[in-house]
Design a protein around this motif. Structure first.
Motif, PDB file in Angstrom:
ATOM      1  N   THR A   1       0.428 -12.391 -10.882  1.00  0.00           N
ATOM      2  CA  THR A   1       0.904 -11.562  -9.570  1.00  0.00           C
ATOM      3  C   THR A   1      -0.317 -10.500  -9.246  1.00  0.00           C
ATOM      4  O   THR A   1      -0.864 -10.037 -10.051  1.00  0.00           O
ATOM      5  CB  THR A   1       2.071 -11.012  -9.939  1.00  0.00           C
ATOM      6  N   PRO A   2      -0.405 -10.040  -7.987  1.00  0.00           N
ATOM      7  CA  PRO A   2      -1.358  -9.032  -7.605  1.00  0.00           C
ATOM      8  C   PRO A   2      -1.084  -8.012  -7.967  1.00  0.00           C
ATOM      9  O   PRO A   2      -1.982  -7.099  -8.052  1.00  0.00           O
ATOM     10  CB  PRO A   2      -1.586  -9.207  -5.944  1.00  0.00           C
ATOM     11  N   ASN A   3       0.081  -7.602  -8.443  1.00  0.00           N
ATOM     12  CA  ASN A   3       0.729  -6.316  -8.642  1.00  0.00           C
ATOM     13  C   ASN A   3       1.667  -6.496  -9.823  1.00  0.00           C
ATOM     14  O   ASN A   3       2.753  -6.617  -9.687  1.00  0.00           O
ATOM     15  CB  ASN A   3       1.219  -5.538  -7.689  1.00  0.00           C
ATOM     16  N   PRO A   4       0.986  -6.551 -11.111  1.00  0.00           N
ATOM     17  CA  PRO A   4       1.871  -6.760 -12.165  1.00  0.00           C
ATOM     18  C   PRO A   4       3.018  -6.081 -12.613  1.00  0.00           C
ATOM     19  O   PRO A   4       4.033  -6.085 -13.034  1.00  0.00           O
ATOM     20  CB  PRO A   4       0.802  -6.534 -13.532  1.00  0.00           C
ATOM     21  N   ALA A   5       3.020  -4.566 -12.271  1.00  0.00           N
ATOM     22  CA  ALA A   5       3.811  -3.755 -12.442  1.00  0.00           C
ATOM     23  C   ALA A   5       5.220  -3.982 -11.610  1.00  0.00           C
ATOM     24  O   ALA A   5       6.483  -3.451 -11.904  1.00  0.00           O
ATOM     25  CB  ALA A   5       3.304  -2.207 -11.938  1.00  0.00           C
ATOM     26  N   LEU A   6       5.127  -4.819 -10.622  1.00  0.00           N
ATOM     27  CA  LEU A   6       6.189  -5.154  -9.775  1.00  0.00           C
ATOM     28  C   LEU A   6       6.404  -6.695 -10.130  1.00  0.00           C
ATOM     29  O   LEU A   6       7.244  -7.286  -9.242  1.00  0.00           O
ATOM     30  CB  LEU A   6       5.979  -5.070  -8.133  1.00  0.00           C
TER      31      LEU A   6
END
Length: 854
Positions: A622-627
């Motif tokens: 995912t381009p934003n692992p935190a999300l």
């Protein structure tokens, strides 16, 4: 008007992205967009044709307006304002017309390198007036004076940060006497512009000798020539005019030392406020404390390799093969980092590969082989020579590359290794310096350390968490220049985030007095650490511990913890090739519960994702692992792994259950977004308990880390308890990456938006279940006081902070602070809240002391 035009480099230098400049005013873009150069020359030249509209009184800053009406600030070095012009010769004057390449100032490189914090020279577009900026060279490139540096492209967008043409709302005026030692220079001027932008006001300054100047004009402010002691009239227009003026008056009315912090320094930082700039390194406070000790730089020990070699042809072939294998390894690491979206990490690996291909290094190694040395020894000698050259450089950025070179040295030499390297023992109380550190490496040497300073890292990393658990002073994100620090009696003030490599004898004497006073206070606090934390007006707050291992559970009990508020079970899963088995987990969980002798123990289920990854799990990219897939969301992808953990938890709860009453072990689920998600886990827990024939289920709680969870009162009816993870709650509320050093100073739980979410969560839970806080803010005395005033039942902190937090709570009048909450929650910034709460607590503490004396 042309659609674009170019500016040239004002000096030979290494290109540094603005966000990497170790000064938040530049790094955060407060002054505007631009770039920095680490100079390789001694003269700044005009980057374009234009007119000089500002020359700093201290000769360190020049502003030029080009033919397109764009304003450019050339700021020679960092903290050079404190030199009062020494070592700098201006070659132009205010209002001079200059042509591209004309010399602007000449400086003494040696003097500035020894007396300023850094020679790094930002070049900032302070007034874009409709132009967009494009950097032409790549970060790390060396540009020559006169080579193209920027391209300005005509943009239809409004200039960023420009004030509105008319500002509705109230107009307020205030007068302040400037207390800044060096007057109004670039950094405080930038802070004023930020204050106006944040509060959406028009802010002007005027003096008896100068008409009003809008704070949006940096050059206008600097040309006012405002010195320390000057009376300045501030006028703000807008709905938040009064709040903006409060912040502006506080900024101008305080000494320069407050400019390095997002919030004003507290009283207990007084010693740090007088710290000299020379030999000083700043970072983010990760674990508080003060220590004096020798500096030791940690670098991986080199493998043991044969000194003499076989025939030159065979040794050259062996070296070429080792370099080829190291290059392939770097290529794999670069690909992995790119696929994971860690492009900066990939760029580092790419740079290392390019260095491996350097023909100069290879030729030097071949010469040593021709002299009879083995391939590994020849590579060591070649890179030792190159490292010595870089270390001797006056350029701190180039000197900082020595660590990269040592990494490459080790990677190639390991292919010739005859035995494993050994690490030299650390001297007692050493302050360790390293680029970064893994949790296992830290655990192996933590007992020998007095303090820790990392060039990289973040305040929420596992090493930071482990340092706080041990009460070990630690600062992070200090920058690569840290790796060059040397000192036999250095001082680490981790409260203020400052390392002094060579403090003066007077400074050391003051620090030793402070350390003695702190030791007396620690002994007093330790004597009462096992007593309840009951406030002055009768509120008792549970103070539990955040831990990551069974050993830390014993540490928590020894420090007086009322229980375990957070056991980070993911630490059992990290830095290994396969997940721990259910029996292995059960043993650890049982040991933790037994160490607390009946006190409640909350164990969080596996929280993997975002900043924590497992090599044996393949999660969707995912381009934003935190999300992405993290926390409870992992269940859908790894149900067997999570079932295995639930079984271990249920069995440990059964085996440690007291004869009467519920199990002391409690289970907490991370990253819950809504009630339905929580109920899925609750149902699964009951199913696993049935399969194991366990009747008494442990309590099940939810972590409040996502704003939607804080806004779901139904969670409090479904859960047995709630625990607020303020690190993630602030991250998701403020849309700021908690792992970003550049944003860490602004990730404040006392931001009014975060506090309002916490208040709604507590109100929704009232009468249903208790609410605790297990985030880093619970260890912050100021934040802890506000959280308790909001109605928090439990604070969970690192073991070493238990006594201090309890001591602070005993001095707190909850009802008095609670009366301030309506005003606090309507404030515009965390900084304003911190100022107000700090002043209130100082007043009540003074009153309490006076009452005790009477």
């Amino acid at each position: 008007m042309p659609a674009f035009f170019e500016l040239v480099a004002p000096i030979d230098g290494v290109v540094i992205p603005l966000q990497e400049v170790p000064d938040p005013v530049f790094a955060e873009g407060t002054l505007g967009p631009g770039v920095a150069l680490d100079p390789l020359g001694d003269t700044l030249h005009a980057p374009c044709h234009g007119r000089i509209i500002q020359c700093a009184r201290t000769r360190h800053a020049i502003t030029l307006r080009d033919e397109q009406d764009c304003e450019w600030l050339l700021h020679l070095g960092l903290d050079t304002v404190e030199l009062n012009g020494e070592g700098i010769e201006l070659l132009i004057s205010h209002d001079d017309e200059v042509h591209t390449g004309d010399p602007l100032c000449r400086f003494d490189v040696d003097y500035l390198a020894r007396h300023a914090r850094a020679l790094i020279t930002p070049m900032i577009l302070t007034a874009p007036v409709g132009w967009a900026l494009e950097l032409l060279p790549a970060p790390g490139d060396i540009v020559r004076q006169g080579e193209p540096l920027f391209r300005l492209v005509l943009s239809e967008e409004a200039p960023p940060g420009a004030a509105p043409s008319s500002t509705p709302g109230q107009t307020s005026t205030r007068t302040v006497t400037v207390a800044l030692e060096h007057g109004l220079h670039a950094r405080p001027a930038a802070r004023l512009r930020r204050i106006a932008s944040q509060h959406q006001v028009t802010l002007t300054l005027a003096t008896d000798d100068h008409p009003p100047i809008d704070s949006a004009s940096l050059s206008g402010l600097l040309n006012m020539g405002i010195l320390c002691g000057t009376d300045v009239t501030l006028t703000a227009a807008g709905y938040q005019a009064s709040t903006a003026l409060d912040a502006a008056v506080h900024l101008l009315g305080q000494p320069d030392t407050t400019l390095e912090q997002e919030a004003p320094a507290e009283a207990d930082h007084a010693v740090s406020a007088d710290t000299p700039a020379a030999g000083q390194y700043t970072g983010l406070p990760a674990s508080p404390g003060l220590i004096i000790g020798p500096l030791v730089t940690l670098s991986p020990a080199l493998p043991n390799v044969p000194e003499r070699g076989d025939t030159p042809d065979r040794e050259r072939a062996a070296l070429d093969k080792a370099i080829r294998q190291a290059r392939d390894s770097l290529a794999r690491a670069m690909t992995t980092a790119s696929q994971a979206g860690r492009q900066e990490e990939a760029d580092v690996f790419e740079a290392h590969r390019a260095w491996l291909d350097d023909p100069t290094l290879l030729a030097a190694a071949h010469r040593h082989i021709d002299d009879g040395f083995g391939g590994g020894e020849a590579w060591r000698r070649a890179l030792d020579a190159e490292a010595a050259t870089l270390a001797a450089s006056l350029n701190p950025l180039l000197a900082g590359r020595v660590n990269d070179l040592r990494d490459l040295q080790q990677q190639v030499m390991q292919h010739f290794a005859t035995s494993a390297p050994s690490q030299a023992p650390l001297p007692p109380g050493a302050i360790l310096i390293s680029h970064d550190m893994t949790p296992s490496a830290f655990a192996a040497i933590a007992q020998s350390l007095g303090g820790l300073c990392l060039a990289a890292g973040g305040t929420t990393s596992h090493v930071s968490i482990m340092a706080r658990a041990r009460g070990l002073p630690c600062i992070v994100a200090c920058g690569e220049a840290l790796l060059q620090a040397r000192g036999e009696r250095a001082c680490l003030d981790a409260e203020a985030g400052i390392l002094e490599s060579t403090p003066t004898p007077e400074r050391l004497e003051a620090l030793e007095r402070q350390l003695s006073a702190q030791q007396d206070a620690r002994e007093r606090i330790a004597r009462h650490a096992h007593q309840p934390a009951t406030t002055r007006d009768g509120h008792t707050v549970q103070v539990a511990a955040n831990i990551g291992s069974a050993e830390e559970a014993a540490l928590a009990a020894a420090h007086g913890a009322d229980g375990i508020g957070l056991f980070r079970s993911e630490l059992l899963f990290l830095e290994r090739d396969a997940a721990p088995s259910a029996p292995e987990q059960q043993t650890v969980y049982t040991t933790v519960v037994q160490a607390m002798e009946g006190a409640p123990v909350i164990i969080r289920t596996l929280d993997i994702g975002a900043d924590k990854q497992l090599p044996y799990l393949t999660l969707p990219e995912t381009p934003n692992p935190a999300l992405g897939i993290r926390g409870v969301r992992l269940w859908a992808h790894e149900p067997e792994l999570l079932d295995q953990q639930l079984d271990a938890l249920l069995l440990a709860a059964r085996d440690t259950r007291p004869p009467h009453g519920p199990p002391a072990l409690r289970i907490m689920v991370p990253m819950i977004s809504d009630v339905a998600e929580f109920m899925t886990i609750k149902t699964r827990l009951a199913e696993r308990a049935g399969a194991l024939e366990i009747d008494a289920l442990p309590e099940l709680g939810a972590m409040i880390e996502v704003p939607s969870a804080a806004l779901s009162p139904g969670l409090a009816r479904a859960a047995d308890f709630l625990s607020i993870g303020t690190n993630d709650l602030a991250q998701y509320t403020l849309a700021m990456d908690r792992e970003s050093p550049a944003l860490a100073a602004r990730m404040d739980v006392l931001h009014p938006a975060v506090l309002r979410l916490i208040k709604l969560c507590i109100e929704g839970a009232h009468g249903n279940c208790p609410v605790g806080v297990c985030g880093a803010s619970a260890s912050d005395p100021l934040a802890a006081a506000v959280l308790v005033a909001l109605g928090i039942d439990e604070l969970s902190v690192e073991p070493a902070r238990i006594g201090t937090i309890k001591d602070g709570l005993r001095q707190l009048n909850v009802s008095g602070l609670a009366a301030l909450l309506p005003d606090l929650l309507t404030m515009d910034s965390a900084e304003a809240i911190r100022q107000t709460v700090s002043a209130h607590l100082a007043t009540t503490k003074t009153t309490s002391s006076r009452e005790a004396l009477e």
